[in-house]
Scaffold this active site. Structure first.
Site, PDB file in Angstrom:
ATOM      1  N   ASN A   1     -10.999  -2.559  -5.617  1.00  0.00           N
ATOM      2  CA  ASN A   1     -10.091  -1.548  -6.075  1.00  0.00           C
ATOM      3  C   ASN A   1     -10.721  -1.196  -7.479  1.00  0.00           C
ATOM      4  OD1 ASN A   1      -6.902  -2.877  -4.968  1.00  0.00           O
ATOM      5  ND2 ASN A   1      -8.177  -1.058  -4.326  1.00  0.00           N
TER       6      ASN A   1
ATOM      7  N   ASP B   1       0.835  -1.281   0.020  1.00  0.00           N
ATOM      8  CA  ASP B   1      -0.198  -0.087   0.064  1.00  0.00           C
ATOM      9  C   ASP B   1       0.905   1.104   0.090  1.00  0.00           C
ATOM     10  OD1 ASP B   1      -2.552   1.466  -0.208  1.00  0.00           O
ATOM     11  OD2 ASP B   1      -2.830   1.281   1.898  1.00  0.00           O
TER      12      ASP B   1
HETATM   13  C1  IPE Z   1      -5.131  -2.856  -0.317  1.00  0.00           C
HETATM   14  O1  IPE Z   1      -5.050  -1.542  -0.383  1.00  0.00           O
HETATM   15  C2  IPE Z   1      -5.280  -3.456  -1.709  1.00  0.00           C
HETATM   16  C3  IPE Z   1      -3.924  -3.787  -2.359  1.00  0.00           C
HETATM   17  C4  IPE Z   1      -2.803  -3.281  -2.048  1.00  0.00           C
HETATM   18  C5  IPE Z   1      -4.028  -4.185  -3.556  1.00  0.00           C
HETATM   19  P1  IPE Z   1      -6.100  -0.343  -0.571  1.00  0.00           P
HETATM   20  O2  IPE Z   1      -5.248   0.876  -0.558  1.00  0.00           O
HETATM   21  O3  IPE Z   1      -7.093  -0.729  -1.577  1.00  0.00           O
HETATM   22  O4  IPE Z   1      -6.911  -0.560   0.783  1.00  0.00           O
HETATM   23  P2  IPE Z   1      -7.444   0.536   1.606  1.00  0.00           P
HETATM   24  O5  IPE Z   1      -8.571   1.298   0.729  1.00  0.00           O
HETATM   25  O6  IPE Z   1      -6.874   1.538   2.054  1.00  0.00           O
HETATM   26  O7  IPE Z   1      -8.255  -0.135   2.717  1.00  0.00           O
HETATM   27  C1  IPE Z   2      -1.497   0.127  -3.365  1.00  0.00           C
HETATM   28  O1  IPE Z   2      -1.171   1.484  -3.326  1.00  0.00           O
HETATM   29  C2  IPE Z   2      -1.645  -0.420  -4.676  1.00  0.00           C
HETATM   30  C3  IPE Z   2      -2.758  -0.841  -5.153  1.00  0.00           C
HETATM   31  C4  IPE Z   2      -3.931  -0.855  -4.262  1.00  0.00           C
HETATM   32  C5  IPE Z   2      -3.145  -1.405  -6.661  1.00  0.00           C
HETATM   33  P1  IPE Z   2      -2.369   2.603  -3.338  1.00  0.00           P
HETATM   34  O2  IPE Z   2      -2.815   2.938  -4.738  1.00  0.00           O
HETATM   35  O3  IPE Z   2      -3.425   2.191  -2.721  1.00  0.00           O
HETATM   36  O4  IPE Z   2      -1.689   3.905  -2.756  1.00  0.00           O
HETATM   37  P2  IPE Z   2      -2.441   4.819  -1.549  1.00  0.00           P
HETATM   38  O5  IPE Z   2      -3.119   4.068  -0.435  1.00  0.00           O
HETATM   39  O6  IPE Z   2      -3.538   5.706  -2.479  1.00  0.00           O
HETATM   40  O7  IPE Z   2      -1.204   5.755  -1.083  1.00  0.00           O
HETATM   41 MG    MG Z   3      -4.008   2.450  -0.649  1.00  0.00          MG
END
Ligand code: IPE
Ligand code: IPE
Ligand code: MG
Length: 250
Positions: free
Chosen positions: A77, A29
């Site tokens: 997502n 994340d």
């Molecule tokens: C979790 O991250 C999913 C992945 C790393 C693929 P998210 O960014 O989607 O999670 P939330 O929304 O902060 O819970």
């Molecule tokens: C994790 O990074 C990658 C995926 C969920 C695909 P994020 O895209 O959730 O990054 P933040 O949480 O918005 O910084």
């Molecule tokens: Mg995230």
């Protein structure tokens, strides 16, 4: 290989080989925040995130960790802007195509967990090809959770079991934890010993709900593209200090 990486190509001396986790899972994340901090579009964070994952996979091989599971795309997502979702799907496909040869050379066995049928057809084809071509590899087992949701996984297992019961192939009394586990995407796999989440969020976000029942949790504020071998080293040091009681007394 970067200078920083070469320092850590061997298992750091303060880690004990026989107390390493056998299976590490990671919620990657913070790609978006990494990019935002630099005034870049979110997709640049995803690009750099791939580099961090590639090095973690190589590090698992170098340090003797048998299995790595990475959360690449959750069932939630899909709710992101269309351009970001499209970019990610194209990125996954391209990375798979580009990295297959390297994974072969490193004896990696790649697999995917999730509802793959809902992914773009061209990505599904790359997924099939990479699994097929690495199926006999005996090195690191690398599982990519793609269109993965823990609740969806549990529901699809229930549906499959219910169908067997309806057809008379199973009795309700046959259903126990061991049987249920065989209907999950991770059937036959060891549960993660260590679950790492980057970017400081103290939540599971629908990842491996069944499998993390007794995993050790490690959360770091470091954003995923900055998660390197020294960060992984810190996570493993923390893991080695834990007393895994599994509900018993030590
Ligand atoms: C979790 O991250 C999913 C992945 C790393 C693929 P998210 O960014 O989607 O999670 P939330 O929304 O902060 O819970
Ligand atoms: C994790 O990074 C990658 C995926 C969920 C695909 P994020 O895209 O959730 O990054 P933040 O949480 O918005 O910084
Ligand atoms: Mg995230």
């Amino acid at each position: 290989m970067t200078a920083k990486q070469s320092v850590f190509s061997e298992l750091p001396v303060d880690l004990s080989r026989d107390r390493l986790p056998k299976h590490v899972a990671v919620i990657m994340d913070g790609n978006g925040r990494w990019a935002k901090q630099r005034g870049l579009p979110r997709i640049m964070g995803h690009r750099r995130g791939v580099d961090a994952l590639k090095d973690l996979l190589r590090c698992c091989k170098d340090w003797g960790i048998e299995a790595l599971t990475a959360y690449a795309f959750s069932t939630e997502n899909w709710g992101r802007p269309l351009e970001e979702v499209d970019f990610l799907m194209t990125l996954f496909e391209r990375v798979l195509r580009q990295e297959l040869r390297e994974m072969q050379a490193e004896n990696v066995k790649i697999r995917f967990a999730g509802n793959l049928a809902a992914l773009p057809a061209s990505l599904q084809a790359e997924i099939e090809r990479s699994m097929e071509e690495t199926r006999n590899n005996t090195g690191t087992q690398f599982t990519v959770a793609t269109n993965y949701g823990g609740r969806q996984e549990i529901v699809q297992a229930c549906r499959a079991i219910a169908q067997k019961v309806q057809q008379g192939q199973l009795q309700p009394d046959d259903i126990d934890e061991a049987l249920f586990e065989r209907y999950l995407y991770t059937a036959g796999d060891r549960d993660p010993d260590l679950l790492i989440r980057t970017s400081g969020e103290m939540r599971i976000s629908n990842f491996l709900l069944w499998q993390v029942a007794y995993s050790e949790l490690y959360v770091t504020d470091t954003l995923w593209p900055d998660f390197d071998r020294s960060e992984f080293h810190q996570a493993l040091c923390s893991y080695q200090k834990r007393d895994r009681r599994f509900g018993k007394v030590s």
